[in-house]
Motif scaffolding. Structure first.
Motif: not given
Length: 360
Positions: A237-264
């Motif tokens: 579960p997402l919380s202010p102290w636990l940052i999780t990725p966006f679900k179903d982020a579309c390629a090329g969006t800021a959410e997708s780039r966030f998820n890539e950095s998050h995964s890295s």
């Protein structure tokens, strides 16, 4: 019958004598070359002696010359963890000269003491100000998310089917019996927290939301520390102290780039678990712990403390953390259930994560 009884007793005496002689020879383990010693016990001699001192503080004194020494007790325990083999194999390994029943008692005694002596000292969420600064710099360079100091993941550790009516609770979604363990690490691959007490069928988010680590970070936030957080996968579960990725982020969006950095950035927890399993082969995906859940939890806790001790004594780099990726297999991956607790901070957490998007 008398002659047969005499033969059996004589044979037992010979076996006992041979085992004592083997143990006496094996007690010279420090005569091994350094490289061989480290390969066998996964600790160098300095680290071994440190753990031995901790062990001796709680071991009862030896009263008989035939008793197993503290050195051999620790050596047998470490060989068990390193090999992932069964107790009877460890008893014969390196000429320890111990019967399976003796190994069982030795493991129980040593694990209990090491859990009490090592875990509180070597597994802790508390960080110095310098450690926090270093961690925040490391993770910000990786993912551009401010305040991150640790990463979290879950792993399923195989165990044999437990006895009792509750055994079905340990059967996970992949069809094998396991413990669902939370692992939290820092940027240096030190294990900062481990909680393996829940059965394999337990939801990942439930394990997290009922852990001491959850309360620790929540209390930090509620006490005014709003800039300390960790990263986790989308099954939590997402919380202010636990940052999780966006679900179903579309390629090329800021959410997708966030998820890539998050995964890295999250890759550090995968490397930590890989390195841990690399030396502690009890946890390989192809094996299982042949113990009760309670004993298995004890093994996991001690192994986590020893992992950090290995890092302290600069042994961590001796083993390739990526070498076991294929051997572990997909059956050890965490199951990312769609789950969200009734968290009063959830909306606040969504807003916070959206603010991070400006960096992407």
């Amino acid at each position: 019958m008398d002659s047969m009884g005499f033969y059996v007793k004589s044979r037992q005496k010979i076996v006992k004598k041979n085992r004592i002689e083997l143990r006496n020879k094996a007690s010279q383990i420090f005569d091994l070359p350094d490289s061989v010693f480290t390969q066998r016990f996964r600790l160098n001699k300095a680290a071994f002696k440190y753990v031995l001192r901790e062990l001796k503080q709680k071991l009862p004194p030896i009263v008989r010359s035939s008793s197993v020494s503290a050195e051999l007790k620790l050596a047998a325990c470490l060989r068990f963890l390193a090999n992932g083999g069964y107790q009877d194999g460890v008893g014969q390994d390196f000429n320890f000269g111990m019967a399976q029943s003796t190994i069982s008692v030795v493991l129980s005694d040593v694990l209990a003491i090491l859990e009490e002596q090592l875990c509180p000292k070597w597994i802790t969420l508390a960080m110095t100000d310098e450690e926090k600064r270093d961690a925040r710099v490391y993770f910000y360079r990786k993912c551009k998310i401010p305040g991150v100091i640790m990463c979290m993941d879950g792993i399923h550790i195989k165990i044999v089917k437990p006895n009792g009516e509750s055994s079905h609770q340990f059967l996970n979604q992949k069809g094998f019996f396991s413990l669902n363990a939370i692992i939290i690490c820092d940027h240096k691959q030190r294990i900062r927290y481990v909680d393996a007490k829940y059965p394999g069928s337990t939801q990942n988010a439930f394990v997290w939301s009922n852990s001491e680590a959850y309360l620790y970070f929540k209390e930090l936030y509620e006490n005014g520390d709003c800039c300390t957080r960790l990263l986790g996968y989308e099954g939590y579960p997402l919380s202010p102290w636990l940052i999780t990725p966006f679900k179903d982020a579309c390629a090329g969006t800021a959410e997708s780039r966030f998820n890539e950095s998050h995964s890295s950035a999250l890759n550090v927890i995968k490397q930590t678990v890989g390195a841990w399993r690399n030396w502690c082969r009890c946890f390989l995906g192809t094996r299982q712990l042949h113990y009760s859940p309670k004993k298995a939890v004890q093994i996991i806790n001690v192994a986590a403390a020893l992992h950090n001790i290995r890092i302290h004594f600069k042994l961590h780099q001796d083993y390739d953390p990526d070498s076991l990726v294929e051997e572990e297999g997909p059956e050890d991956e965490v199951f990312n259930e769609e789950y969200q607790t009734e968290d009063p901070y959830f909306e606040e957490a969504i807003q916070l994560r959206n603010e991070f998007l400006s960096n992407f």
